[in-house]
Design a protein around this motif. Structure first.
Motif, PDB file in Angstrom:
ATOM      1  N   TYR A  51      30.759  45.951  40.450  1.00 39.45           N
ATOM      2  CA  TYR A  51      29.609  46.099  41.331  1.00 39.45           C
ATOM      3  C   TYR A  51      30.036  46.448  42.755  1.00 39.45           C
ATOM      4  N   TYR A  52      29.210  47.241  43.392  1.00 40.37           N
ATOM      5  CA  TYR A  52      29.455  47.727  44.745  1.00 40.37           C
ATOM      6  C   TYR A  52      29.192  46.635  45.778  1.00 40.37           C
ATOM      7  N   ASP A  53      30.008  46.623  46.814  1.00 40.19           N
ATOM      8  CA  ASP A  53      29.826  45.728  47.958  1.00 40.19           C
ATOM      9  C   ASP A  53      29.874  46.599  49.214  1.00 40.19           C
ATOM     10  N   PRO A  54      28.827  46.596  50.058  1.00 39.22           N
ATOM     11  CA  PRO A  54      28.804  47.484  51.228  1.00 39.22           C
ATOM     12  C   PRO A  54      29.903  47.199  52.243  1.00 39.22           C
ATOM     13  N   ILE A  75      42.147  48.957  47.735  1.00 38.58           N
ATOM     14  CA  ILE A  75      42.647  49.235  46.388  1.00 38.58           C
ATOM     15  C   ILE A  75      42.795  47.934  45.606  1.00 38.58           C
ATOM     16  N   GLN A  76      43.283  46.916  46.261  1.00 34.61           N
ATOM     17  CA  GLN A  76      43.421  45.613  45.594  1.00 34.61           C
ATOM     18  C   GLN A  76      42.050  45.100  45.148  1.00 34.61           C
ATOM     19  N   TRP A  77      41.053  45.216  46.022  1.00 32.04           N
ATOM     20  CA  TRP A  77      39.703  44.741  45.700  1.00 32.04           C
ATOM     21  C   TRP A  77      39.106  45.538  44.541  1.00 32.04           C
ATOM     22  N   GLY A  78      39.330  46.840  44.525  1.00 30.37           N
ATOM     23  CA  GLY A  78      38.696  47.678  43.514  1.00 30.37           C
ATOM     24  C   GLY A  78      39.421  47.739  42.188  1.00 30.37           C
ATOM     25  N   TYR A  79      40.744  47.525  42.192  1.00 27.80           N
ATOM     26  CA  TYR A  79      41.536  47.770  40.980  1.00 27.80           C
ATOM     27  C   TYR A  79      42.188  46.525  40.382  1.00 27.80           C
ATOM     28  N   SER A  80      42.176  45.407  41.091  1.00 27.78           N
ATOM     29  CA  SER A  80      42.747  44.192  40.497  1.00 27.78           C
ATOM     30  C   SER A  80      41.917  43.778  39.288  1.00 27.78           C
ATOM     31  N   LEU A  81      42.602  43.290  38.250  1.00 27.45           N
ATOM     32  CA  LEU A  81      41.926  42.830  37.046  1.00 27.45           C
ATOM     33  C   LEU A  81      41.892  41.308  37.030  1.00 27.45           C
ATOM     34  N   PHE A  82      40.919  40.771  36.321  1.00 28.71           N
ATOM     35  CA  PHE A  82      40.769  39.327  36.213  1.00 28.71           C
ATOM     36  C   PHE A  82      41.186  38.876  34.826  1.00 28.71           C
ATOM     37  N   SER A  83      41.936  37.797  34.761  1.00 28.15           N
ATOM     38  CA  SER A  83      42.234  37.207  33.455  1.00 28.15           C
ATOM     39  C   SER A  83      41.004  36.418  33.024  1.00 28.15           C
ATOM     40  N   GLN A  85      35.256  37.029  32.255  1.00 24.46           N
ATOM     41  CA  GLN A  85      34.127  37.018  33.172  1.00 24.46           C
ATOM     42  C   GLN A  85      33.224  38.232  32.939  1.00 24.46           C
ATOM     43  N   SER A  86      31.932  38.016  33.100  1.00 23.78           N
ATOM     44  CA  SER A  86      30.991  39.127  33.021  1.00 23.78           C
ATOM     45  C   SER A  86      31.053  39.932  34.313  1.00 23.78           C
ATOM     46  N   GLU A  87      30.418  41.098  34.314  1.00 24.54           N
ATOM     47  CA  GLU A  87      30.389  41.923  35.513  1.00 24.54           C
ATOM     48  C   GLU A  87      29.749  41.169  36.680  1.00 24.54           C
ATOM     49  N   LYS A  88      28.695  40.409  36.394  1.00 21.70           N
ATOM     50  CA  LYS A  88      28.002  39.684  37.458  1.00 21.70           C
ATOM     51  C   LYS A  88      28.819  38.490  37.945  1.00 21.70           C
ATOM     52  N   GLU A  89      29.579  37.877  37.056  1.00 26.26           N
ATOM     53  CA  GLU A  89      30.474  36.796  37.491  1.00 26.26           C
ATOM     54  C   GLU A  89      31.586  37.352  38.379  1.00 26.26           C
ATOM     55  N   GLU A  90      32.120  38.507  37.989  1.00 27.44           N
ATOM     56  CA  GLU A  90      33.133  39.148  38.828  1.00 27.44           C
ATOM     57  C   GLU A  90      32.564  39.513  40.193  1.00 27.44           C
ATOM     58  N   LYS A  91      31.303  39.929  40.222  1.00 31.54           N
ATOM     59  CA  LYS A  91      30.672  40.286  41.492  1.00 31.54           C
ATOM     60  C   LYS A  91      30.707  39.116  42.470  1.00 31.54           C
ATOM     61  N   GLU A  92      30.418  37.923  41.983  1.00 32.56           N
ATOM     62  CA  GLU A  92      30.419  36.750  42.864  1.00 32.56           C
ATOM     63  C   GLU A  92      31.836  36.439  43.359  1.00 32.56           C
ATOM     64  N   ILE A  93      32.819  36.584  42.474  1.00 27.96           N
ATOM     65  CA  ILE A  93      34.213  36.346  42.872  1.00 27.96           C
ATOM     66  C   ILE A  93      34.639  37.352  43.935  1.00 27.96           C
ATOM     67  N   LEU A  94      34.316  38.614  43.696  1.00 23.85           N
ATOM     68  CA  LEU A  94      34.705  39.675  44.624  1.00 23.85           C
ATOM     69  C   LEU A  94      33.994  39.543  45.964  1.00 23.85           C
ATOM     70  N   SER A  95      32.753  39.113  45.932  1.00 22.75           N
ATOM     71  CA  SER A  95      32.011  38.927  47.182  1.00 22.75           C
ATOM     72  C   SER A  95      32.647  37.840  48.035  1.00 22.75           C
ATOM     73  N   LYS A  96      33.003  36.717  47.394  1.00 29.26           N
ATOM     74  CA  LYS A  96      33.660  35.627  48.126  1.00 29.26           C
ATOM     75  C   LYS A  96      35.023  36.096  48.666  1.00 29.26           C
ATOM     76  N   TRP A  97      35.711  36.867  47.876  1.00 20.98           N
ATOM     77  CA  TRP A  97      37.009  37.408  48.277  1.00 20.98           C
ATOM     78  C   TRP A  97      36.856  38.287  49.520  1.00 20.98           C
ATOM     79  N   ALA A  98      35.848  39.164  49.518  1.00 18.97           N
ATOM     80  CA  ALA A  98      35.611  40.024  50.677  1.00 18.97           C
ATOM     81  C   ALA A  98      35.274  39.201  51.911  1.00 18.97           C
TER      82      ALA A  98
END
Length: 857
Positions: free
Chosen positions: A257-260, A514-522, A525-538
């Motif tokens: 998912y996109y993050d502005p 690149i790390q944010w867009g291409y890192s994989l998760f072990s 997780q669903s796409e929406k679960e990953e979205k929450e992780i990535l948002s917190k990371w950003a």
């Protein structure tokens, strides 16, 4: 859970949609042989022994002058991406071989009456198959049937259907031909079928490549610049086109998912569900599919760097001059260190094209290529072709124009000539030009990886650090190569800055993006679960390191996000930039005339580049006045999204404009240059800059915005438009306070001031053509319900009185005539018949009335 995906909205530029593509519904035709009629002929009667056959995605058969596709049942209803490119273009065209014409998603399906239908995607919605709303989604998203093919024969052994594609490929259709826009650009009309033909069709395991020659009638335009030489000579234009039909993966790549706050290109579609209370816009980024090799999964789980199953490979067009190929490859390989932060080594590789391999084609969509164009255009670009269902980047053809070197030369000479002796000649050494080429290659490759411009990256560097050699060695002068930061024009000769502190390179932001867009998760997780992780990371990453901030392509009123600026203070950066320009201008005659036989074309070209650079420094500073910082945030971050530029910073910007624009920049009027270039229009150009600055400063948009910020945001001590206009007026009319002569440049400045004030006061009376009328209409729309027009009127009334009292005592004849002219202009606009009574407030704050306009103001 199954879903009906009924299309998507493609390539979101995030300043608006850039194109629409589609994805099909899962409605299939009847069973395998339901529509096979008796007229279908035996396979060997259609595909005879004399057929020239090739096996691949579609088995392709050439029988005499006919071409047949053999479509297996397993490929019915499978999505195919069709990418159309030029192979050859006519002389004089603005397009070149290798450039994309368009892309569309299609699929084949069985139809009634012994037909195979070709459908083309157009739609933009998704719904879960088990939800009732999916019926509504499907019923409102019928996809068009572009072509119906008769089934000529059936290959029973392969369970495949034979169709004749000859006439379809040779026809004028929206899938395989030029777009209407391109035909209009070339002044083309109808297709000349007798002069058009299929040159070759090659088929491979996941793609089929069609090469055609198409000839069009051409009309001659009254605008001679739009006529192609071929059209003038023959009345027709011939192009060669390649169509790549690429099988998209059966299982789409997992979307991210996109993050502005992270700058990726993105696609989107609307998602519907029974449990919703509003439709969701599903936005997902563009990225390559990078996955660890199966044998390396244990290493990846332990956090070790691993090579991807399928690395990103860019080939260099063999038409590229040999001496530049190594630098282009280095520019590609520079991204390897960024992918290491995402867990991959050797994830991207640049290679020379294997010219000895006849089975490879530059237009083949399986291969990503940097195409080299023999063009006078000074440009380069990095597109990406994506799977519309997931955002997976399938391939890219970077466009590289030969004359981009001319652009790089002029930029570097003007921006770095004061500190790098290598920049002080018209033909750079190969090593310097190679370094410049490498930088541009890295920037364009960044786009092919999914990254957008980050015009705010340079703001993360404090201006004083742009002169700190040790700091620059470590960090570079901008945090992202995706910025338009160009070269370090702030550094001074005494700073001893090396080339690493002058040229852009891949920085903090690029590696993190690149790390944010291409890192994989072990895990699973669903796409929406990953979205929450990535948002917190950003959120956490940007808070910890402001250099990771994404400033976008240039937000409307945000002075941090500008093209070709440097540092966190445009006033100080502009001061140093102009100081360097003042150093190089006296040297240009010597730098640009290396041979006695040279004329002064080089001098004029570089001098024009100096003028453009000067204009850039001014425009950067102007953005501070009425500027508004815009920082996208999530609810969890807190803090304001919108914050105005401080009043102090805006006043500093106005003082800069007074110094470098309101007073003639005589250092640019270097007589040794102006006496040699063919058309010495510098005075006119400088006056044009000054007039443009005045129009920008006193524009209805800026003043209305300043009023809105002051009234709505309720910040302490805002810079109100009436205060700003008063201060501009004091700077413009200084001579009146001391009854001094007004020189020609300042007379132009004052004329521009009055003209803009009159337009603000009465925008319904434009003087000029369509453009003037349009600008006046826009100004009226921006100021209609604001106090801007009242401010303009008050200022004009005050100025009229000041001119009335000054003119009788003006001794300089030209100054007196100039002031009389302006007085008459104002009087006609706000004459006494319109305002018989004027009210003003003197310093003692007591109201007084002047009758008939006879008093002094």
């Amino acid at each position: 859970m199954k879903k009906h995906l009924i299309g998507f909205l493609g390539l979101l530029c995030l300043t608006g949609s850039c194109g629409v593509f589609g994805k099909k519904g899962r409605i299939s035709a009847a069973g395998s042989n339901a529509y096979i009629h008796a007229e279908t002929k035996p396979y060997d009667k259609i595909i005879s022994k004399d057929a020239v056959s090739h096996r691949g995605l579609f088995n392709v058969h050439e029988v005499e002058d006919r071409y047949y596709f053999e479509i297996p049942d397993s490929l019915l209803q499978r999505e195919l991406l069709v990418v159309t490119r030029f192979i050859k273009t006519p002389a004089g065209a603005s397009s070149y071989g290798g450039e994309e014409i368009g892309e569309k998603t299609i699929w084949f399906e069985k139809g009634p009456s012994n037909k195979i239908f070709l459908r083309i995607q157009t739609l933009v919605s998704e719904a879960n198959e088990e939800d009732a709303i999916s019926k509504a989604v499907m019923s409102s998203n019928a996809t068009p049937i572009l072509e119906a093919f008769d089934i000529k024969a059936v290959n029973e052994k392969q369970n495949a259907y034979v169709i004749d594609v000859t006439d379809f490929i040779n026809s004028e259709n929206p899938l395989l031909s030029l777009t209407e826009k391109q035909k209009k650009e070339f002044n083309l009309t109808s297709l000349e079928k007798d002069k058009s033909y299929i040159r070759a069709i090659d088929t491979y395991p996941i793609n089929t490549e069609i090469k055609t020659v198409k000839t069009y009638k051409a009309k001659i335009s009254e605008d001679k610049s739009k006529n192609l030489p071929a059209a003038i000579l023959s009345g027709v234009v011939t192009v060669e086109i390649n169509n790549s039909m690429i099988l998209l993966p059966k299982v789409p790549m997992k979307k991210r998912y996109y993050d502005p706050r992270v700058g990726y290109f993105a696609s989107s579609y609307w998602e519907y569900g029974d449990d919703q209370q509003r439709a969701d816009r599903n936005i997902y980024i563009h990225r390559w599919r990078l996955e660890p090799r199966r044998e390396d999964m244990d290493k990846w789980e332990r956090g070790e760097l691993v090579e991807p199953e399928k690395p990103i490979v860019f080939y260099i067009d063999p038409a590229t001059p040999a001496k530049w190929r190594p630098y282009l490859i280095r520019g590609i390989n520079d991204w390897q260190k960024a992918f290491e932060q995402a867990g991959f080594k050797n994830a991207i590789v640049g290679k020379e094209w294997p010219v000895a391999n006849d089975s490879m084609s530059l237009e083949d969509a399986r291969f990503s290529v940097l195409r080299y164009f023999a063009s006078p255009s000074r440009n380069a670009y990095g597109p990406n072709i994506v799977d519309p269902r997931s955002g997976e980047i399938i391939e890219s053809h970077i466009g590289w124009y030969h004359n981009v070197m001319n652009l790089l030369h002029n930029w570097y000479m003007v921006q770095a000539g004061a500190i790098d002796p290598r920049a002080r000649k018209m033909e750079f050494d190969d090593e310097l030009m190679g370094q410049l080429i490498r930088f541009v290659a890295s920037h364009e490759v960044g786009h092919t990886l999914g990254l957008r411009h980050n015009m705010g990256a340079s703001f993360a560097t404090p201006v004083e650090k742009l002169r700190d050699s040790l700091w620059l060695e470590k960090h570079g002068h901008t945090s992202s190569i995706m910025d338009y930061a160009r070269f370090n024009y702030v550094a001074q000769l005494e700073d001893s800055i090396s080339v690493r502190g002058i040229m852009p390179r891949i920085g903090d932001y690029d590696k993190w993006a690149i790390q944010w867009g291409y890192s994989l998760f072990s895990g699973q997780q669903s796409e929406k679960e990953e979205k929450e992780i990535l948002s917190k990371w950003a959120t956490d990453s940007i808070a910890a390191n402001p250099r990771l901030w994404f400033g976008g392509e240039g937000r409307d009123f945000d002075p941090r996000s500008q093209s070709e600026d440097l540092g966190n203070n445009a006033v100080i950066a502009g001061f140093y930039g102009i100081k360097n320009l003042q150093r190089i201008v006296p040297q240009l005659v010597r730098w640009t005339g290396e041979k006695e036989s040279d004329n002064y074309d080089n001098l004029e070209e570089v001098y024009d580049a100096v003028l453009r650079q000067y204009n850039k420094y001014i425009s950067h500073v102007l953005m501070d006045i009425g500027g508004l910082y815009i920082t996208p945030k999530t609810v969890g971050e807190g803090g304001d999204v919108y914050q105005p530029v401080s009043k102090e910073m805006q006043k500093e910007a106005l003082a800069f404009v007074d110094t470098y624009v309101f007073h003639e920049p005589s250092w640019l009027l270097y007589s040794d240059i102006l006496n040699k270039i063919e058309a010495p229009l510098a005075k006119k150009d400088l006056s044009g800059t000054m007039e443009g600055v005045m129009t920008t400063l006193l524009g209805g948009s800026r003043l209305s915005r300043m009023e809105f910020i002051a009234d709505r945001y309720k910040y302490e001590d805002p810079y109100r438009p009436e205060e700003f206009v008063q201060e501009v007026s004091k700077l413009v009319w200084k001579e009146l306070d001391f009854n001094e002569p007004v020189n020609a440049y300042r007379r132009s400045l004052q004329k521009a001031y009055v003209a803009n004030m009159l337009t603000l006061y009465n925008p319904k009376e434009p003087k000029g053509g369509f453009i003037d009328a349009l600008l006046a209409k826009l100004s009226e729309g921006r100021t209609l319900h604001t106090d801007v027009r009242a401010i303009a009127l008050d200022n004009l009334i005050t100025l009229e009185g000041k001119l009335r009292t000054t003119i009788p005592f003006t001794r300089d004849p030209m100054t007196r005539m100039h002031l009389q002219f302006l007085y008459k202009q104002i009087e006609e606009a706000i004459g006494e018949d319109k305002f018989p009574t004027r009210i003003y407030a003197p310093l003692d704050n007591k109201m007084s009335i002047q009758q008939g306009g006879k008093g002094n103001f």
